[in-house]
Scaffold this motif. Structure first.
Motif, PDB file in Angstrom:
ATOM      1  N   GLY A  92       0.817  -1.205   0.000  1.00  9.26           N
ATOM      2  CA  GLY A  92       0.000   0.000   0.000  1.00  9.26           C
ATOM      3  C   GLY A  92       0.848   1.250   0.000  1.00  9.26           C
ATOM      4  O   GLY A  92       0.632   2.167  -0.803  1.00  9.26           O
ATOM      5  N   VAL A  93       1.850   1.289   0.898  1.00  9.91           N
ATOM      6  CA  VAL A  93       2.740   2.464   0.953  1.00  9.91           C
ATOM      7  C   VAL A  93       3.464   2.607  -0.374  1.00  9.91           C
ATOM      8  O   VAL A  93       3.659   3.717  -0.884  1.00  9.91           O
ATOM      9  CB  VAL A  93       3.739   2.315   2.117  1.00  9.91           C
ATOM     10  CG1 VAL A  93       4.671   3.497   2.155  1.00  9.91           C
ATOM     11  CG2 VAL A  93       3.000   2.221   3.428  1.00  9.91           C
ATOM     12  N   MET A  94       3.830   1.450  -0.975  1.00  7.45           N
ATOM     13  CA  MET A  94       4.586   1.511  -2.224  1.00  7.45           C
ATOM     14  C   MET A  94       3.721   2.036  -3.370  1.00  7.45           C
ATOM     15  O   MET A  94       4.207   2.789  -4.214  1.00  7.45           O
ATOM     16  CB  MET A  94       5.143   0.142  -2.574  1.00  7.45           C
ATOM     17  CG  MET A  94       6.523   0.218  -3.144  1.00  7.45           C
ATOM     18  SD  MET A  94       7.248  -1.383  -3.325  1.00  7.45           S
ATOM     19  CE  MET A  94       6.447  -1.967  -4.770  1.00  7.45           C
ATOM     20  N   ILE A  95       2.416   1.645  -3.377  1.00  2.00           N
ATOM     21  CA  ILE A  95       1.531   2.172  -4.414  1.00  2.00           C
ATOM     22  C   ILE A  95       1.445   3.693  -4.289  1.00  2.00           C
ATOM     23  O   ILE A  95       1.599   4.422  -5.271  1.00  2.00           O
ATOM     24  CB  ILE A  95       0.120   1.550  -4.293  1.00  2.00           C
ATOM     25  CG1 ILE A  95       0.155   0.080  -4.691  1.00  2.00           C
ATOM     26  CG2 ILE A  95      -0.872   2.295  -5.171  1.00  2.00           C
ATOM     27  CD1 ILE A  95      -1.177  -0.612  -4.532  1.00  2.00           C
ATOM     28  N   TYR A  96       1.254   4.150  -3.043  1.00  2.00           N
ATOM     29  CA  TYR A  96       1.121   5.594  -2.805  1.00  2.00           C
ATOM     30  C   TYR A  96       2.373   6.332  -3.267  1.00  2.00           C
ATOM     31  O   TYR A  96       2.316   7.249  -4.101  1.00  2.00           O
ATOM     32  CB  TYR A  96       0.873   5.843  -1.318  1.00  2.00           C
ATOM     33  CG  TYR A  96       0.233   7.173  -1.002  1.00  2.00           C
ATOM     34  CD1 TYR A  96       0.659   8.334  -1.620  1.00  2.00           C
ATOM     35  CD2 TYR A  96      -0.805   7.258  -0.084  1.00  2.00           C
ATOM     36  CE1 TYR A  96       0.074   9.537  -1.339  1.00  2.00           C
ATOM     37  CE2 TYR A  96      -1.396   8.459   0.204  1.00  2.00           C
ATOM     38  CZ  TYR A  96      -0.951   9.593  -0.424  1.00  2.00           C
ATOM     39  OH  TYR A  96      -1.539  10.787  -0.144  1.00  2.00           O
ATOM     40  N   THR A 134      -2.950  -0.719   2.850  1.00  2.00           N
ATOM     41  CA  THR A 134      -2.080  -0.654   4.023  1.00  2.00           C
ATOM     42  C   THR A 134      -2.884  -0.693   5.312  1.00  2.00           C
ATOM     43  O   THR A 134      -2.572  -1.463   6.228  1.00  2.00           O
ATOM     44  CB  THR A 134      -1.236   0.631   3.990  1.00  2.00           C
ATOM     45  OG1 THR A 134      -0.354   0.551   2.892  1.00  2.00           O
ATOM     46  CG2 THR A 134      -0.435   0.781   5.258  1.00  2.00           C
ATOM     47  N   VAL A 135      -3.954   0.125   5.386  1.00  2.00           N
ATOM     48  CA  VAL A 135      -4.713   0.203   6.642  1.00  2.00           C
ATOM     49  C   VAL A 135      -5.346  -1.144   6.967  1.00  2.00           C
ATOM     50  O   VAL A 135      -5.252  -1.627   8.106  1.00  2.00           O
ATOM     51  CB  VAL A 135      -5.777   1.309   6.544  1.00  2.00           C
ATOM     52  CG1 VAL A 135      -6.728   1.221   7.709  1.00  2.00           C
ATOM     53  CG2 VAL A 135      -5.123   2.669   6.539  1.00  2.00           C
ATOM     54  N   THR A 160      -1.100  12.904   3.630  1.00  2.00           N
ATOM     55  CA  THR A 160      -1.724  11.589   3.653  1.00  2.00           C
ATOM     56  C   THR A 160      -0.682  10.496   3.463  1.00  2.00           C
ATOM     57  O   THR A 160      -0.779   9.427   4.077  1.00  2.00           O
ATOM     58  CB  THR A 160      -2.811  11.516   2.578  1.00  2.00           C
ATOM     59  OG1 THR A 160      -3.612  12.686   2.685  1.00  2.00           O
ATOM     60  CG2 THR A 160      -3.699  10.329   2.780  1.00  2.00           C
ATOM     61  N   LEU A 161       0.324  10.776   2.635  1.00  2.00           N
ATOM     62  CA  LEU A 161       1.424   9.811   2.500  1.00  2.00           C
ATOM     63  C   LEU A 161       2.094   9.616   3.851  1.00  2.00           C
ATOM     64  O   LEU A 161       2.393   8.485   4.259  1.00  2.00           O
ATOM     65  CB  LEU A 161       2.437  10.313   1.467  1.00  2.00           C
ATOM     66  CG  LEU A 161       3.667   9.435   1.269  1.00  2.00           C
ATOM     67  CD1 LEU A 161       3.265   8.058   0.781  1.00  2.00           C
ATOM     68  CD2 LEU A 161       4.652  10.050   0.294  1.00  2.00           C
ATOM     69  N   GLY A 162       2.306  10.728   4.568  1.00  2.00           N
ATOM     70  CA  GLY A 162       2.915  10.634   5.889  1.00  2.00           C
ATOM     71  C   GLY A 162       2.072   9.812   6.838  1.00  2.00           C
ATOM     72  O   GLY A 162       2.588   8.976   7.577  1.00  2.00           O
ATOM     73  N   GLU A 163       0.736  10.014   6.790  1.00  2.00           N
ATOM     74  CA  GLU A 163      -0.147   9.242   7.668  1.00  2.00           C
ATOM     75  C   GLU A 163      -0.062   7.757   7.357  1.00  2.00           C
ATOM     76  O   GLU A 163      -0.032   6.921   8.263  1.00  2.00           O
ATOM     77  CB  GLU A 163      -1.594   9.718   7.489  1.00  2.00           C
ATOM     78  CG  GLU A 163      -1.875  11.032   8.182  1.00  2.00           C
ATOM     79  CD  GLU A 163      -3.138  11.681   7.666  1.00  2.00           C
ATOM     80  OE1 GLU A 163      -3.957  10.961   7.071  1.00  2.00           O
ATOM     81  OE2 GLU A 163      -3.281  12.888   7.853  1.00  2.00           O
ATOM     82  N   PHE A 172       1.978   2.288   8.764  1.00  2.00           N
ATOM     83  CA  PHE A 172       2.968   1.268   8.395  1.00  2.00           C
ATOM     84  C   PHE A 172       3.957   1.056   9.537  1.00  2.00           C
ATOM     85  O   PHE A 172       4.243  -0.078   9.941  1.00  2.00           O
ATOM     86  CB  PHE A 172       3.666   1.775   7.126  1.00  2.00           C
ATOM     87  CG  PHE A 172       4.820   0.969   6.648  1.00  2.00           C
ATOM     88  CD1 PHE A 172       4.620  -0.263   6.068  1.00  2.00           C
ATOM     89  CD2 PHE A 172       6.107   1.464   6.749  1.00  2.00           C
ATOM     90  CE1 PHE A 172       5.684  -1.002   5.602  1.00  2.00           C
ATOM     91  CE2 PHE A 172       7.175   0.731   6.281  1.00  2.00           C
ATOM     92  CZ  PHE A 172       6.968  -0.505   5.717  1.00  2.00           C
ATOM     93  N   THR A 173       4.445   2.190  10.102  1.00  2.00           N
ATOM     94  CA  THR A 173       5.397   2.108  11.203  1.00  2.00           C
ATOM     95  C   THR A 173       4.767   1.474  12.436  1.00  2.00           C
ATOM     96  O   THR A 173       5.415   0.691  13.146  1.00  2.00           O
ATOM     97  CB  THR A 173       5.917   3.512  11.556  1.00  2.00           C
ATOM     98  OG1 THR A 173       6.164   4.212  10.361  1.00  2.00           O
ATOM     99  CG2 THR A 173       7.166   3.426  12.377  1.00  2.00           C
TER     100      THR A 173
END
Lengths: 139, 171
Positions: free
Chosen positions: A75-79, A122-123, B140-143, B148-149
């Motif tokens: 998810g983070v990677m898509i963003y 991701t969520v 939003t990327l930061g959120e 993730f963290t």
């Protein structure tokens, strides 16, 4: 929970509705309230309900840990990937206008859809992972 | 009702009841957000605060004790600190512009630009989504990275089942 038929049946009836509602919130976020974050949480809530009623092991079979760990980072990677693609196409980081060279508004649509998808994946994966981690300690 | 729930939360010692009450608190504040026309925020509060967070609290309770450790001695210093902080916060609210006034600075900074330009620039009806995902894309990327963290932290702290099982195999 094996000897309680009513919660089991209720969960079985509710689960498809919850997942469908999560997908609706995910892809309808452009038009109504909601978005990736809420959709991810609702999706995770569905899986958590399944895990609570049918036991952790069947929920783990439904969402194996490797899939969850993949989802967390995917998810983070898509963003971030959408941002990098915008960068490569000559715009600023996360500038969706350049995603569609003919119609910047369409590019914005595409960018927001992809970004929300990344947030949702991701969520959902994170919430299910945390639930598994807590509930798995009991045994 | 929010105040009543908060007072009950502070007075109780049974952690199970506290977990349920904090869910109710979230639900009531979600209703408050709906009344303030902040549907997206209400949606998040209801699903995260009242739903998932309560499940997490309860599953934590299953791992630990369900009664709070009572502290017999009441500290005077804590009361003084709380009173001073509260007084400072109330003093701070005096400078806040009146609620709902159209001349407030928040209505004259970037909000008019969003309201006027986002239908042409982004073209989607839900303005909250276009602000979150496009204008404030970095936030939003930061959120997302924060979540993730959080998952990595939980996995590192209590997700270490694999290592235990491999140790069992060695022994």
């Amino acid at each position: 929970m094996k000897h309680y038929p009513i919660p089991r049946l209720a969960a079985k009836l509710l689960l498809p509705v919850i997942i469908l509602f999560a997908l609706y919130v995910q892809f309808h976020g452009d038009y109504g309230p909601g978005g990736g974050f809420q959709a991810g949480v609702i999706f995770a809530a569905g899986i958590i309900l399944y895990g609570l009623v049918y036991g952790l092991d069947s929920a783990r079979q439904l969402c194996p840990p490797w899939l969850l760990q993949l989802g967390i980072s995917l998810g983070v990677m898509i963003y971030a990937g959408v941002g990098v693609v915008a960068l490569l196409l000559g715009g600023n980081f996360l500038d969706y206008n350049v995603l569609d060279p003919h119609d910047p508004v369409h590019g914005q649509h595409l960018g927001i859809l992809l970004v929300e998808l990344g947030v949702g994946i991701t969520v959902a994966a994170v919430m299910i992972t945390i639930f598994f981690a807590f509930a798995g300690r009991r045994g | 009702m929010l105040a009543v729930t908060a007072l009950a939360l502070a007075r109780l010692h049974d952690l199970f009841a506290i977990a349920m009450l904090s869910g109710i608190y979230s639900l009531v504040s979600a209703v408050l957000f709906v009344m303030l026309d902040a549907v997206d925020v209400a949606f998040t509060e209801a699903s995260v605060g009242a739903g998932v967070a309560t499940v997490f609290l309860l599953s934590t309770l299953a791992l630990t004790a369900s009664r709070e450790k009572t502290v017999p001695r009441k500290s005077l210093l804590a009361l003084v600190v709380v009173v001073i902080t509260g007084a400072a916060l109330i003093y701070g609210t005096i400078d806040i512009p009146p609620f709902g006034d159209p001349d407030n600075p928040i209505h004259h900074h970037v909000a008019p630009r969003y309201v006027h330009d986002s239908p042409q620039e982004i073209g989607i009806p839900n303005m909250v989504t276009s602000i979150l995902a496009s204008y404030r894309g970095y936030d939003t990327l930061g959120e997302t990275v924060v979540i993730f963290t959080a998952a990595i932290g939980v996995l590192l702290l209590i997700g270490g089942k694999r290592r235990v099982s491999s140790k069992d195999k060695n022994e």
